[in-house]
Motif scaffolding. Structure first.
Motif, mmCIF file in Angstrom:
data_model
loop_
_atom_site.group_PDB
_atom_site.id
_atom_site.type_symbol
_atom_site.label_atom_id
_atom_site.label_comp_id
_atom_site.label_asym_id
_atom_site.label_seq_id
_atom_site.Cartn_x
_atom_site.Cartn_y
_atom_site.Cartn_z
ATOM 1 N N PHE A 73 1.108 -2.636 -10.046
ATOM 2 C CA PHE A 73 0.144 -2.299 -8.994
ATOM 3 C C PHE A 73 -1.309 -2.278 -9.496
ATOM 4 C CE2 PHE A 73 4.114 -0.783 -7.126
ATOM 5 C CZ PHE A 73 4.008 -1.313 -5.843
ATOM 6 N N ASP B 159 0.817 -1.215 0.000
ATOM 7 C CA ASP B 159 0.000 0.000 0.000
ATOM 8 C C ASP B 159 0.851 1.265 0.000
ATOM 9 O OD1 ASP B 159 -2.372 -1.380 -0.067
ATOM 10 O OD2 ASP B 159 -2.588 -1.458 2.111
ATOM 11 N N ILE B 160 2.015 1.200 0.627
ATOM 12 C CA ILE B 160 2.901 2.374 0.627
ATOM 13 C C ILE B 160 3.525 2.584 -0.747
ATOM 14 C CG2 ILE B 160 5.066 3.302 1.531
ATOM 15 C CD1 ILE B 160 4.378 1.949 4.201
ATOM 16 N N ARG C 45 2.578 1.583 -3.704
ATOM 17 C CA ARG C 45 1.677 1.892 -4.820
ATOM 18 C C ARG C 45 1.274 3.367 -4.837
ATOM 19 N NH1 ARG C 45 -3.968 1.824 -3.954
ATOM 20 N NH2 ARG C 45 -4.605 1.361 -1.819
ATOM 21 N N GLN C 46 1.536 4.089 -3.736
ATOM 22 C CA GLN C 46 1.249 5.519 -3.714
ATOM 23 C C GLN C 46 2.375 6.345 -4.336
ATOM 24 O OE1 GLN C 46 -1.712 6.346 -2.738
ATOM 25 N NE2 GLN C 46 -2.234 4.332 -1.914
ATOM 26 N N VAL C 47 3.512 5.718 -4.583
ATOM 27 C CA VAL C 47 4.669 6.439 -5.126
ATOM 28 C C VAL C 47 4.552 6.484 -6.648
ATOM 29 C CG1 VAL C 47 7.179 6.530 -5.287
ATOM 30 C CG2 VAL C 47 6.083 5.651 -3.201
ATOM 31 N N PRO C 48 4.500 7.667 -7.262
ATOM 32 C CA PRO C 48 4.430 7.737 -8.723
ATOM 33 C C PRO C 48 5.648 7.090 -9.366
ATOM 34 C CG PRO C 48 3.888 9.854 -7.736
ATOM 35 C CD PRO C 48 4.414 8.994 -6.632
ATOM 36 N N THR C 49 5.413 6.463 -10.491
ATOM 37 C CA THR C 49 6.486 5.738 -11.171
ATOM 38 C C THR C 49 7.624 6.661 -11.579
ATOM 39 O OG1 THR C 49 4.866 4.138 -12.004
ATOM 40 C CG2 THR C 49 7.004 4.210 -13.101
ATOM 41 N N ARG D 88 -1.001 3.640 -18.199
ATOM 42 C CA ARG D 88 0.059 4.155 -17.324
ATOM 43 C C ARG D 88 1.443 3.738 -17.816
ATOM 44 N NH1 ARG D 88 -2.054 3.413 -11.071
ATOM 45 N NH2 ARG D 88 -3.899 4.774 -11.226
#
Length: 287
Positions: free
Chosen positions: A167, A132-133, A135-139, A221
């Motif tokens: 993700f 969960d952490i 997947r919040q970070v933009p690629t 994406r």
């Protein structure tokens, strides 16, 4: 006279007039549906046509200098030149190859991770917080770190695409497997299916509609992330071609690349959407 009348009566009785058959409701509905489909197909081209007309008019009226807003005929000539020389096709094939490799790795690992999160409580307890952490970070924010770790060669592009795919596919698989009705699982166990059979024959097939939604999000994406990383760090590909053209102030080449990127992204998205419609039609045949 009477014989003639009798002959006419016999002929009328033997060959009664065939009444005109009114169209059935189903035929009328099918005709209306086909007409609606044609109209909607035509409406698809309204906004691109308006954009093209605005582009042509703005360039003809010299709202911007020609170096910034290249006329459509100049872009078309540039496209023909690039296509004749093979530069456009070669760079597109390189980019699509990177996309295919990264997408395959990201999709397979996403399906595996999403399935484990849904069926294995221990795995979910340990991995879900980190999942969960991350997947919040933009690629794109990971690109500087990835350059330091793995360099600027082909693995960088593949990893960026795989991360962009992983993700959405994992979340879609998790939701699809979690959404399988308990009655269906109990029935499968009643008929003697073990864990492998339950996963292969019940859970994963039931998750296909949700998985296709995740794949559709992932393909968009990953395509954007790949073009971005090629703009930043690449020696080939459509993104690198566009960046080199920008540095040389060849806006005509930039516009050719932008149009090609948009058309390919649209084609990929609509291909997944077509598969979605086929699958959903198979699931709900009465619709």
């Amino acid at each position: 006279m009477s014989q003639t009348v009798d002959t006419l009566v016999d002929a009328a009785g033997s060959n009664p007039p065939t009444p005109s058959t009114p169209p059935t409701p189903s035929a009328a509905f099918a005709h209306a549906r086909a007409l609606t489909h044609r109209v909607s197909w035509l409406l698809w081209w309204v906004s691109p046509a308006l954009l093209f007309l605005l582009w042509w008019y703005a360039s003809a009226q010299h709202w911007f200098v020609p170096q910034l807003l290249v006329p459509p005929h100049k872009v078309y000539d540039t496209f023909r030149t690039l296509a004749a020389g093979g530069d456009l096709q070669d760079n597109l094939l390189i980019t699509l190859r990177r996309l295919a490799i990264g997408f395959a790795w990201g999709c397979l690992s996403g399906i595996a991770c999403g399935t484990l999160l849904a069926v294995n409580r221990t795995f979910s307890d340990y991995v879900r917080p980190l999942f969960d952490i991350l997947r919040q970070v933009p690629t794109l924010t990971l690109i500087p770190i990835l350059i330091l770790l793995i360099g600027i060669d082909e693995p960088l592009k593949v990893v960026v695409v795989a991360k962009a795919v992983f993700f959405p596919v994992a979340l879609a698989t998790y939701g699809g497997v979690q959404g399988v009705p308990r009655d269906l699982i109990e029935m499968a166990r009643h008929y003697g299916l073990g864990r492998a059979g339950l996963l292969r024959d019940v859970l994963l097939p039931s998750a296909i509609p949700s998985l296709l939604t995740g794949i559709r999000i992932a393909i968009a994406r990953s395509w954007l992330a790949l073009v971005a990383v090629e703009l930043l760090s690449a020696d080939s590909g459509i993104g690198e071609m566009m960046e080199m053209a920008r540095q040389m102030l060849r806006i005509d080449i930039v516009m050719v690349d932008v149009i090609a990127i948009g058309l390919i992204g649209f084609t990929l998205d609509q291909s997944i959407a077509l598969v979605q419609r086929r699958v959903l039609r198979w699931q709900t045949p009465n619709r």
